[in-house]
Design an enzyme around this catalytic site. Sequence first.
Site, PDB file in Angstrom:
ATOM      1  N   ASP A  67       0.825  -1.201   0.000  1.00 51.89           N
ATOM      2  CA  ASP A  67       0.000   0.000   0.000  1.00 51.89           C
ATOM      3  C   ASP A  67       0.864   1.259   0.000  1.00 51.89           C
ATOM      4  O   ASP A  67       0.348   2.375  -0.114  1.00 51.89           O
ATOM      5  CB  ASP A  67      -0.995   0.002   1.150  1.00 51.89           C
ATOM      6  CG  ASP A  67      -0.339  -0.088   2.527  1.00 51.89           C
ATOM      7  OD1 ASP A  67       0.899  -0.129   2.608  1.00 51.89           O
ATOM      8  OD2 ASP A  67      -1.083  -0.128   3.532  1.00 51.89           O
ATOM      9  N   SER A  68       2.176   1.083   0.067  1.00 52.20           N
ATOM     10  CA  SER A  68       3.113   2.193  -0.145  1.00 52.20           C
ATOM     11  C   SER A  68       2.938   2.810  -1.519  1.00 52.20           C
ATOM     12  O   SER A  68       3.432   3.916  -1.773  1.00 52.20           O
ATOM     13  CB  SER A  68       4.552   1.712   0.038  1.00 52.20           C
ATOM     14  OG  SER A  68       4.791   0.527  -0.709  1.00 52.20           O
ATOM     15  N   ASP A 106      -1.078  -6.157  -0.266  1.00 56.31           N
ATOM     16  CA  ASP A 106      -1.475  -5.517   0.982  1.00 56.31           C
ATOM     17  C   ASP A 106      -2.978  -5.286   1.021  1.00 56.31           C
ATOM     18  O   ASP A 106      -3.581  -4.865   0.022  1.00 56.31           O
ATOM     19  CB  ASP A 106      -0.789  -4.154   1.113  1.00 56.31           C
ATOM     20  CG  ASP A 106       0.454  -4.207   1.985  1.00 56.31           C
ATOM     21  OD1 ASP A 106       0.630  -5.182   2.744  1.00 56.31           O
ATOM     22  OD2 ASP A 106       1.261  -3.260   1.908  1.00 56.31           O
ATOM     23  N   LYS A 136      -1.514  -9.470   2.747  1.00 57.44           N
ATOM     24  CA  LYS A 136      -0.782  -9.045   3.941  1.00 57.44           C
ATOM     25  C   LYS A 136      -1.632  -8.047   4.706  1.00 57.44           C
ATOM     26  O   LYS A 136      -2.276  -7.183   4.091  1.00 57.44           O
ATOM     27  CB  LYS A 136       0.565  -8.411   3.579  1.00 57.44           C
ATOM     28  CG  LYS A 136       1.387  -7.990   4.819  1.00 57.44           C
ATOM     29  CD  LYS A 136       2.795  -7.567   4.454  1.00 57.44           C
ATOM     30  CE  LYS A 136       2.857  -6.170   3.896  1.00 57.44           C
ATOM     31  NZ  LYS A 136       2.445  -5.120   4.891  1.00 57.44           N
ATOM     32  N   GLU A 138      -1.756  -5.654   8.555  1.00 56.73           N
ATOM     33  CA  GLU A 138      -0.998  -5.129   9.683  1.00 56.73           C
ATOM     34  C   GLU A 138      -1.695  -5.445  10.999  1.00 56.73           C
ATOM     35  O   GLU A 138      -2.919  -5.487  11.076  1.00 56.73           O
ATOM     36  CB  GLU A 138      -0.812  -3.617   9.543  1.00 56.73           C
ATOM     37  CG  GLU A 138       0.016  -3.215   8.333  1.00 56.73           C
ATOM     38  CD  GLU A 138       0.243  -1.711   8.259  1.00 56.73           C
ATOM     39  OE1 GLU A 138      -0.116  -0.996   9.217  1.00 56.73           O
ATOM     40  OE2 GLU A 138       0.775  -1.251   7.225  1.00 56.73           O
ATOM     41  N   GLU A 205       8.839  -4.450  11.004  1.00 60.69           N
ATOM     42  CA  GLU A 205       9.327  -3.175  10.479  1.00 60.69           C
ATOM     43  C   GLU A 205       9.716  -2.213  11.592  1.00 60.69           C
ATOM     44  O   GLU A 205       9.015  -2.086  12.599  1.00 60.69           O
ATOM     45  CB  GLU A 205       8.242  -2.507   9.610  1.00 60.69           C
ATOM     46  CG  GLU A 205       8.669  -1.143   9.072  1.00 60.69           C
ATOM     47  CD  GLU A 205       7.686  -0.526   8.096  1.00 60.69           C
ATOM     48  OE1 GLU A 205       7.941   0.603   7.636  1.00 60.69           O
ATOM     49  OE2 GLU A 205       6.673  -1.186   7.785  1.00 60.69           O
TER      50      GLU A 205
END
Length: 289
Positions: A67-68, A106, A136, A138, A205
């Site tokens: 999602d960056s 993501d 993925k 978080e 991270e």
Amino acid sequence: MSTTFQLDTATSRANPTPAPMKRLTVPAIQRRKFEGKTKEPLVMLTAYTARQAQLLDQHCDMLLVGDSLGQVIYGLPSTLQVTLDMMIAHGAAVVRGSYHSVVIVDMPFGAYEASPQQAFSAASRIMAETGAAAVKLEGGQAMADTIAFLTQRGIPVMAHVGLTPQAVNALGGYGARGRSQEEHAKIIADGQAVADAGAFAMVVEGVVEPIAIALTQSVEIPVIGIGASAQCDGQVLVTEDMLGMFERVPRFVKKYGDIAGFISDTAAKYAEEVRARTFPGLEQTYQPK
């Protein structure tokens, strides 16, 4: 045989080209860590387009459609504005451009936090519409039930603990995590929780190195570091950061190139030739027979 998409340099269009079935699988990634150790570290980079995937694919074990892309591609201030439709569009492009790496997409902010059922709805769309191998998400202990819900229904999940960018407002910034004993214990507990819930791997991270090492040694699944430690089971970076596309990058990034300088210099040469009317030349124009 599988189908991968390569760019036809004569037309700049993607055309399906048969290629041998070489794509890695989620179980193959899991097996790279045996008895708590990974002999050869796993390589993961971000990818957002078909052409980028083609160039990175042969060098990577996993490609992350992160999602960056909100910041890297769209110029957004954070990842929070990224939508599920954006992730699906870019995920499908990366799958089309690769045939070797495991492609992981993501799940964007707001697409999975409310309930396991919401997460399944979003994840099943990603899997069906992109052809990716995994998603993925978080979060640590708070997301353990969701991870279990997804994996029990056939959706492989990569977890993400430590500094979680989608929670930047709650965390108060992008600083390294784990400097206090309380944070240290929470990150380890988060990692163990997602591993127990069935995640096939996790990203850790932006944590102080001893935490990354301890977490890597304490779980049976691969731990992929970013701003963590070389002792993790693998590494991931945002490709544009690694290539030197941006002047400002996080502390943990190593610039392996200066793609921004190359693009700027090349554009300057092009502009100079256009203004001097030396481009296009004879080789770039069509002449009568």
